[in-house]
Design a protein around this motif. Structure first.
Motif, mmCIF file in Angstrom:
data_model
loop_
_atom_site.group_PDB
_atom_site.id
_atom_site.type_symbol
_atom_site.label_atom_id
_atom_site.label_comp_id
_atom_site.label_asym_id
_atom_site.label_seq_id
_atom_site.Cartn_x
_atom_site.Cartn_y
_atom_site.Cartn_z
ATOM 1 N N TYR A 33 52.829 -14.619 40.742
ATOM 2 C CA TYR A 33 53.671 -13.812 39.858
ATOM 3 C C TYR A 33 55.077 -14.407 39.790
ATOM 4 C CZ TYR A 33 50.135 -10.352 41.273
ATOM 5 O OH TYR A 33 48.950 -9.704 41.555
ATOM 6 N N TYR A 35 58.969 -13.066 38.765
ATOM 7 C CA TYR A 35 59.837 -11.928 38.482
ATOM 8 C C TYR A 35 61.261 -12.449 38.301
ATOM 9 C CZ TYR A 35 56.201 -8.774 40.353
ATOM 10 O OH TYR A 35 55.038 -8.065 40.573
ATOM 11 N N HIS A 48 51.955 -13.204 35.271
ATOM 12 C CA HIS A 48 50.969 -13.221 36.340
ATOM 13 C C HIS A 48 49.907 -14.265 36.035
ATOM 14 C CE1 HIS A 48 47.300 -10.828 38.142
ATOM 15 N NE2 HIS A 48 47.602 -11.872 38.895
ATOM 16 N N TRP A 97 43.171 -13.069 46.091
ATOM 17 C CA TRP A 97 42.235 -12.401 45.185
ATOM 18 C C TRP A 97 41.217 -11.678 46.061
ATOM 19 C CZ3 TRP A 97 41.951 -11.238 40.222
ATOM 20 C CH2 TRP A 97 40.719 -10.807 39.714
ATOM 21 N N GLY A 99 39.091 -9.227 44.778
ATOM 22 C CA GLY A 99 38.004 -8.659 43.989
ATOM 23 C C GLY A 99 38.251 -7.221 43.623
ATOM 24 N N GLY A 100 39.409 -6.711 43.968
ATOM 25 C CA GLY A 100 39.746 -5.321 43.652
ATOM 26 C C GLY A 100 41.236 -5.156 43.613
ATOM 27 N N SER A 101 41.721 -3.977 43.837
ATOM 28 C CA SER A 101 43.158 -3.715 43.782
ATOM 29 C C SER A 101 43.682 -3.547 45.206
ATOM 30 C CB SER A 101 43.418 -2.469 42.955
ATOM 31 O OG SER A 101 42.773 -1.356 43.543
ATOM 32 N N ASN A 102 44.874 -2.995 45.317
ATOM 33 C CA ASN A 102 45.487 -2.711 46.619
ATOM 34 C C ASN A 102 45.769 -3.966 47.431
ATOM 35 O OD1 ASN A 102 45.106 -0.107 45.784
ATOM 36 N ND2 ASN A 102 43.515 0.364 47.251
ATOM 37 N N THR A 103 46.312 -4.954 46.761
ATOM 38 C CA THR A 103 46.720 -6.148 47.489
ATOM 39 C C THR A 103 48.230 -6.171 47.634
ATOM 40 O OG1 THR A 103 46.794 -7.395 45.429
ATOM 41 C CG2 THR A 103 44.761 -7.517 46.701
ATOM 42 N N ASN B 32 50.142 2.833 43.695
ATOM 43 C CA ASN B 32 50.439 2.277 45.007
ATOM 44 C C ASN B 32 51.955 2.222 45.118
ATOM 45 O OD1 ASN B 32 47.686 1.759 45.529
ATOM 46 N ND2 ASN B 32 47.814 -0.243 44.545
ATOM 47 N N PRO B 96 46.874 1.122 40.776
ATOM 48 C CA PRO B 96 45.787 0.427 41.464
ATOM 49 C C PRO B 96 44.633 0.091 40.532
ATOM 50 C CG PRO B 96 45.659 2.756 41.935
ATOM 51 C CD PRO B 96 46.898 2.551 41.109
ATOM 52 N N ASN B 97 44.958 -0.617 39.447
ATOM 53 C CA ASN B 97 43.931 -1.029 38.498
ATOM 54 C C ASN B 97 43.590 -2.486 38.720
ATOM 55 O OD1 ASN B 97 43.895 1.474 37.211
ATOM 56 N ND2 ASN B 97 45.633 0.914 35.941
ATOM 57 N N PHE B 98 42.339 -2.749 38.707
ATOM 58 C CA PHE B 98 41.861 -4.105 38.923
ATOM 59 C C PHE B 98 42.518 -5.072 37.957
ATOM 60 C CE2 PHE B 98 39.064 -7.284 40.369
ATOM 61 C CZ PHE B 98 38.634 -8.004 39.272
ATOM 62 N N GLU B 101 48.150 -5.911 38.982
ATOM 63 C CA GLU B 101 48.881 -5.600 40.201
ATOM 64 C C GLU B 101 50.358 -5.911 40.100
ATOM 65 O OE1 GLU B 101 44.657 -6.623 41.859
ATOM 66 O OE2 GLU B 101 46.120 -8.105 41.250
#
Lengths: 116, 115
Positions: A33, A35, A48, A97, A99-103, B32, B96-98, B101
């Protein structure tokens, strides 16, 4: 483990010149990313990458800004030609990466760009 | 579009004082929540994060934050600050969307601790 590294740490250029900022993400992080923080304001999203592909470039201010991530490793952000309002601190961040969110994103120290 | 408000732009405290920095966000769905800190000359680093579960989150260096959904708030707290806590603090959110982020940040709060 090396963190996110940005070069240069500080750049002073004249209006109309070209500047290229570089970001080396954490090894193995597919997400990268950019910014920007203009003085006194919030840190704003620019774009991104997922590997070498631009996932979201909705924050890029105008076509004087060009970001690349050849080979999916380091990234460059070129400003050509630079204007006074481009001055600010440019941050790079990377995340794995999953494979989902919450990183969690890991940030570099930023490049302070001053256009005079 | 989401937004984040940090109402305190510059806070000055004496060592051992208690700290609370405000953060309110505007977003119509699940988010989040993060607090980042930037010490002088250093990179932005994560203090703590909330994804789900217990709304009281513990972070590094004795910091904690409480997510209050009804107030759209995520205030940062520390019971007793130290001189080394002098830094700039940023609240941030993302949905929290795939594949989406990107973070939305507040304007930051500069904290100065007087020895």
């Amino acid at each position: 483990e090396a963190g996110v590294t940005q070069f240069p740490s500080h750049s002073v250029i004249e209006k109309g010149q070209t500047v290229t900022l570089r970001c080396d993400p954490i090894s193995g992080h597919d997400n990268l990313y950019w910014y920007r923080r203009v003085m006194g304001k919030e840190i704003k999203f620019l774009l991104h990458f997922v590997k070498e592909s631009k996932q979201d470039e909705s924050g890029m201010p105008n076509n004087r800004f060009l970001a690349e991530r050849t080979g999916g490793t380091y990234s460059t952000l070129k400003v050509q030609p630079a204007e006074l309002e481009d001055s600010g601190v440019y941050f790079c961040a990377s995340s794995p990466w999953t494979g989902g969110s919450n990183t969690e994103a890991f940030f570099g120290q930023g490049t302070r760009l001053t256009v005079v | 579009a989401q937004s984040v408000s940090q109402h305190n732009h510059h806070v000055i405290l004496s060592e051992a004082a208690s700290l609370e920095l405000g953060c309110n966000y505007s977003y119509g769905g699940t988010v989040n929540l993060f607090w980042y800190v930037q010490y002088p000359g250093q990179h932005l680093q994560l203090l703590l994060k909330y994804f789900s579960g217990d709304p009281l989150v513990k972070g590094i260096k004795g910091f904690e934050a409480e997510f209050i959904k009804s107030k759209f708030s995520f205030n940062l707290r520390k019971p007793s600050v130290q001189w080394s806590d002098t830094a700039e603090y940023f609240c941030a959110v993302n949905p929290p969307n795939f594949g989406n982020e990107k973070l939305t940040f507040g304007t930051g709060t500069r904290l100065t601790i007087i020895p």
